[in-house]
Design a protein around this motif. Structure first.
Motif, short mmCIF file in Angstrom:
data_model
loop_
_atom_site.label_atom_id
_atom_site.label_comp_id
_atom_site.label_asym_id
_atom_site.label_seq_id
_atom_site.Cartn_x
_atom_site.Cartn_y
_atom_site.Cartn_z
N ALA A 114 0.83 -1.21 0.00
CA ALA A 114 0.00 0.00 0.00
C ALA A 114 0.86 1.26 0.00
O ALA A 114 0.57 2.24 -0.69
N ALA A 115 1.94 1.22 0.79
CA ALA A 115 2.84 2.38 0.83
C ALA A 115 3.51 2.60 -0.50
O ALA A 115 3.66 3.73 -0.98
N LEU A 116 3.93 1.52 -1.15
CA LEU A 116 4.56 1.63 -2.46
C LEU A 116 3.58 2.15 -3.50
O LEU A 116 3.94 2.97 -4.36
N GLU A 117 2.36 1.68 -3.42
CA GLU A 117 1.36 2.13 -4.40
C GLU A 117 1.08 3.62 -4.23
O GLU A 117 0.97 4.37 -5.21
N SER A 118 1.01 4.06 -2.96
CA SER A 118 0.79 5.49 -2.70
C SER A 118 1.96 6.32 -3.21
O SER A 118 1.79 7.36 -3.83
N ALA A 119 3.19 5.83 -2.96
CA ALA A 119 4.38 6.55 -3.43
C ALA A 119 4.44 6.56 -4.94
O ALA A 119 4.87 7.55 -5.56
N ALA A 120 4.02 5.46 -5.57
CA ALA A 120 4.04 5.38 -7.04
C ALA A 120 3.13 6.46 -7.63
O ALA A 120 3.49 7.11 -8.63
N ARG A 121 1.97 6.66 -7.02
CA ARG A 121 1.08 7.71 -7.52
C ARG A 121 1.71 9.09 -7.34
O ARG A 121 1.61 9.95 -8.22
N ASP A 126 4.73 3.56 -12.49
CA ASP A 126 3.92 2.36 -12.45
C ASP A 126 4.18 1.61 -11.14
O ASP A 126 5.34 1.39 -10.76
N GLY A 127 3.11 1.21 -10.45
CA GLY A 127 3.25 0.56 -9.15
C GLY A 127 4.01 -0.75 -9.22
O GLY A 127 4.85 -1.05 -8.36
N LYS A 128 3.75 -1.56 -10.25
CA LYS A 128 4.45 -2.85 -10.36
C LYS A 128 5.94 -2.63 -10.61
O LYS A 128 6.79 -3.32 -10.03
N GLN A 129 6.26 -1.68 -11.50
CA GLN A 129 7.67 -1.41 -11.76
C GLN A 129 8.37 -0.90 -10.49
O GLN A 129 9.52 -1.27 -10.21
N LEU A 130 7.67 -0.07 -9.73
CA LEU A 130 8.26 0.45 -8.49
C LEU A 130 8.50 -0.68 -7.50
O LEU A 130 9.53 -0.71 -6.82
N THR A 131 7.55 -1.61 -7.40
CA THR A 131 7.71 -2.74 -6.48
C THR A 131 8.93 -3.57 -6.87
O THR A 131 9.72 -4.00 -6.02
N GLN A 132 9.10 -3.82 -8.17
CA GLN A 132 10.28 -4.56 -8.64
C GLN A 132 11.56 -3.78 -8.34
O GLN A 132 12.56 -4.36 -7.93
N TRP A 133 11.50 -2.49 -8.54
CA TRP A 133 12.69 -1.66 -8.29
C TRP A 133 13.07 -1.68 -6.81
O TRP A 133 14.25 -1.71 -6.46
N ALA A 134 12.09 -1.66 -5.93
CA ALA A 134 12.35 -1.57 -4.49
C ALA A 134 12.78 -2.90 -3.89
O ALA A 134 13.41 -2.93 -2.82
N ALA A 135 12.49 -4.01 -4.58
CA ALA A 135 12.78 -5.33 -4.02
C ALA A 135 14.28 -5.49 -3.78
O ALA A 135 15.09 -5.37 -4.70
N GLY A 136 14.63 -5.76 -2.54
CA GLY A 136 16.02 -6.00 -2.20
C GLY A 136 16.90 -4.77 -2.17
O GLY A 136 18.10 -4.87 -1.93
N ARG A 137 16.31 -3.61 -2.42
CA ARG A 137 17.12 -2.38 -2.45
C ARG A 137 17.40 -1.90 -1.03
O ARG A 137 16.56 -1.99 -0.14
N ARG A 138 18.60 -1.39 -0.86
CA ARG A 138 18.99 -0.89 0.47
C ARG A 138 18.20 0.37 0.81
O ARG A 138 18.06 1.26 -0.02
N ALA A 139 17.71 0.45 2.04
CA ALA A 139 16.93 1.61 2.47
C ALA A 139 17.84 2.65 3.11
O ALA A 139 18.81 2.32 3.80
N TRP A 140 17.50 3.92 2.87
CA TRP A 140 18.23 5.04 3.46
C TRP A 140 17.29 5.81 4.38
O TRP A 140 16.22 6.23 3.95
N PRO A 141 17.65 6.03 5.64
CA PRO A 141 16.80 6.85 6.51
C PRO A 141 16.64 8.24 5.91
O PRO A 141 17.62 8.85 5.48
N ALA A 142 15.41 8.72 5.89
CA ALA A 142 15.13 10.01 5.24
C ALA A 142 15.95 11.14 5.85
O ALA A 142 16.43 12.02 5.15
N HIS A 143 16.14 11.11 7.18
CA HIS A 143 16.83 12.22 7.83
C HIS A 143 18.34 12.20 7.59
O HIS A 143 19.02 13.18 7.88
N ALA A 144 18.88 11.09 7.08
CA ALA A 144 20.32 11.01 6.89
C ALA A 144 20.75 11.39 5.48
O ALA A 144 21.92 11.72 5.26
#
Length: 556
Positions: A114-121, A126-144
């Motif tokens: 749901a969060a990915l779909e909201s961010a995609a909009r 495209d929500g599916k492409q974004l989900t594939q892109w995010a899979a396994g990707r390293r996360a960065w804290p927003a404040h850093a």
């Protein structure tokens, strides 16, 4: 949306043309461990797009991108969890004066669909492409993200500024080759140049040397400031020291900006107020274009001992050259201090980020840093090692920024899976800091502070002295403060229990020499752990006698 977070420096970093855009993009990609696209704001063209670009239509933020290019510092131009769009201005080029590096960062590990779909909009992908892109990707804290990008830009600008200053000094040196005396004096002065040396000390030495070279009754100099500093060298002083400042002021405004030579044809005038001064040559000391003092020679005295003649271009050039060198040195010291304060602020910001992430360990990093310095002092470590230990101690847990809050703050015993996640923080910390050259020397501390003497530590299971010495010192400091401090799952241990564990662990978990250093300095170490203090200067040599780690004492 444009993020209004306060930048690390209130001063806009100037990105000179000499700075390579590719170098800055490479630094960003190395630090963030992902590719950046380059947007030419002037031409409206997206460049350097790699296959992992998430197909975000960057032109929907065209006006914000132009704003970033004009403002000249990194900005977050869209933040819709779990995505963040980071823009960093690049140095201007002749064909493309307005270019920025942009990257889409994932700010949450394993975000919900749901969060990915909201961010995609929000990002128009495209929500599916974004989900594939995010899979396994390293996360960065927003404040850093923004502080890191700003620190990278500032570090490159600082390097370029230092390089430019060195070029200016080289040009000044070339001008001083006019006479052998100028060359010899410059050689002696530059041998003693150091950013750690105050210009007052340099000025005193220069005045002594000038008094030997210039045929005069005396050479005088003054540096304005609080307090002002006056120095005199020579055979005879025709003006009292407390009147020198007034004397220079009465020479007129031209003496504030350029060298001035007055011989007997000028001083014989009835309006000349200083009959004891027959000849005078002066040069202002300018720092960043502003006068901060002056140099002068009074009363020409030929080497044969007879009066006659006067000062000329040689003496004026010599004083101007020395004054320029002292002024540039003063400016460099100011610039160095500003850059140092910026770097210190960035380090303290990262330390604050650790404390904010895990409030139960608030102050832990600073205490570990100070305990490590005290132990290292006991072991006879040098100034460079002490500085590296304090900086490394402050940042040793920076990797916890990437650890899930629920794990860090869990009040109960961790599961094996959760503990494995905690064990990632040394390598995460190393990755976070790798893009900053000024922190390269502390990376071994950050990576290896959880290694053990018997090789059962992590992440590399290093045995005995295969683990870097400073990391072994930090490991003991870390353990002392961790055992003695309250945690969500237990109260801090009494000091007797801590010391018992240290004795049993010496030669197994910890370097026995470091443990021995603790028992030799136990009172100082315990005082450090008890007292909360404001962060110290990152240069350990500047610590005062009142600090909890008294470096002035000798412990054997």
């Amino acid at each position: 949306m444009v993020t209004t977070a306060e930048p690390l420096s209130a001063t806009k970093p100037t990105l000179p043309r000499e700075l390579s855009s590719d170098s800055l993009v490479d630094r960003l990609e190395a630090a963030f461990r992902q590719s950046f696209a380059v947007l030419d704001v002037t031409r409206g063209a997206l460049e350097r797009v790699t296959p992992d670009w998430p197909r975000v239509d960057i032109f929907r933020w065209a006006s914000l991108c132009e704003h970033v290019a004009r403002r000249g510092r990194p900005e977050v131009i869209e933040d819709h969890s779990p995505l963040l769009l980071l823009a960093t201005p690049l140095p201007p080029e002749e064909l493309s004066p307005s270019r920025i590096a942009v990257a889409v960062l994932l700010t949450e590990s394993n975000p919900s669909p749901a969060a990915l779909e909201s961010a995609a909009r929000a990002f128009g992908v495209d929500g599916k492409q974004l989900t594939q892109w995010a899979a396994g990707r390293r996360a960065w804290p927003a404040h850093a993200a923004l502080p890191l990008a700003t620190a990278i830009v500032e570090s490159l600008v600082a390097q370029q500024s230092v390089s430019s200053m060195k070029n200016q000094l080289s040009e000044v040196s070339g001008q001083l080759l006019a006479t052998f005396e100028e060359l010899n004096l410059l050689h002696q002065m530059t041998e003693g140049l150091s950013l750690g040396r105050h210009e007052r000390e340099l000025l005193d030495q220069a005045v002594d040397w000038l008094a030997e070279i210039i045929a005069s009754d005396c050479v005088v100099a003054r540096l304005d400031g609080t307090p002002a500093h006056t120095t005199i060298a020579g055979r005879y002083t025709p003006i009292a020291a407390d009147q020198l400042s007034e004397f220079f002021g009465r020479l007129g405004p031209q003496a504030q900006r350029r060298s001035l030579v007055l011989n007997h044809d000028r001083t014989s005038s009835p309006t000349w107020a200083y009959p004891e001064v027959r000849e005078v040559v002066t040069a202002p000391i300018l720092s960043n274009g502003e006068p901060i003092g002056w140099l002068g020679a009074l009363n020409y005295r030929p080497k044969r001992g007879a009066y006659g003649g006067g000062f000329g271009a040689v003496e004026g050039s010599l004083l101007s050259s020395v004054a320029t060198l002292i002024g540039v040195h003063a400016g460099n010291r100011d610039l160095f201090e500003q850059r140092k304060q910026l770097f210190d602020s960035a380090v303290y910001a990262l330390t604050s980020a650790i404390d904010a992430k895990d409030p139960y360990t608030c102050g832990h990093s600073d205490r570990v840093a100070r305990v490590a310095v005290r132990l290292a002092k006991q072991m006879g470590c040098g100034a460079d090692e002490l500085n590296a230990l304090y900086l490394g101690g402050l940042l040793h847990d920076i990797g916890k920024i990437g650890i899930d809050d629920a794990v860090l703050r869990k009040p109960d015993k961790l599961t094996d899976e959760e503990y494995d996640q905690i064990k990632l923080h040394p390598t995460l910390g190393e990755q976070i800091l790798q893009g900053v050259p000024q922190l390269a020397h502390v990376l071994p501390i950050v990576r290896h502070h959880h290694e053990t003497w018997d090789g059962n530590g992590y992440p590399d299971r290093l045995v005995t002295d295969a683990c870097p010495k400073l990391a072994r010192i930090t490991a003991v400091a870390d353990a002392i403060d961790a055992m003695g401090s309250d945690r969500p799952y237990r109260k801090g241990m009494p000091i007797e229990e801590v010391e018992s564990i240290l004795r049993r662990g010496a030669g197994k978990q910890w370097d026995p020499n470091v443990v021995a250093a603790y028992f030799a300095a136990r009172e100082d170490v315990q005082a450090i752990c008890r007292i909360e203090r404001e962060p110290h200067d990152l240069d350990v040599g500047r610590w005062s006698e009142g600090d909890a780690c008294p470096l002035e004492e000798t412990h054997t």
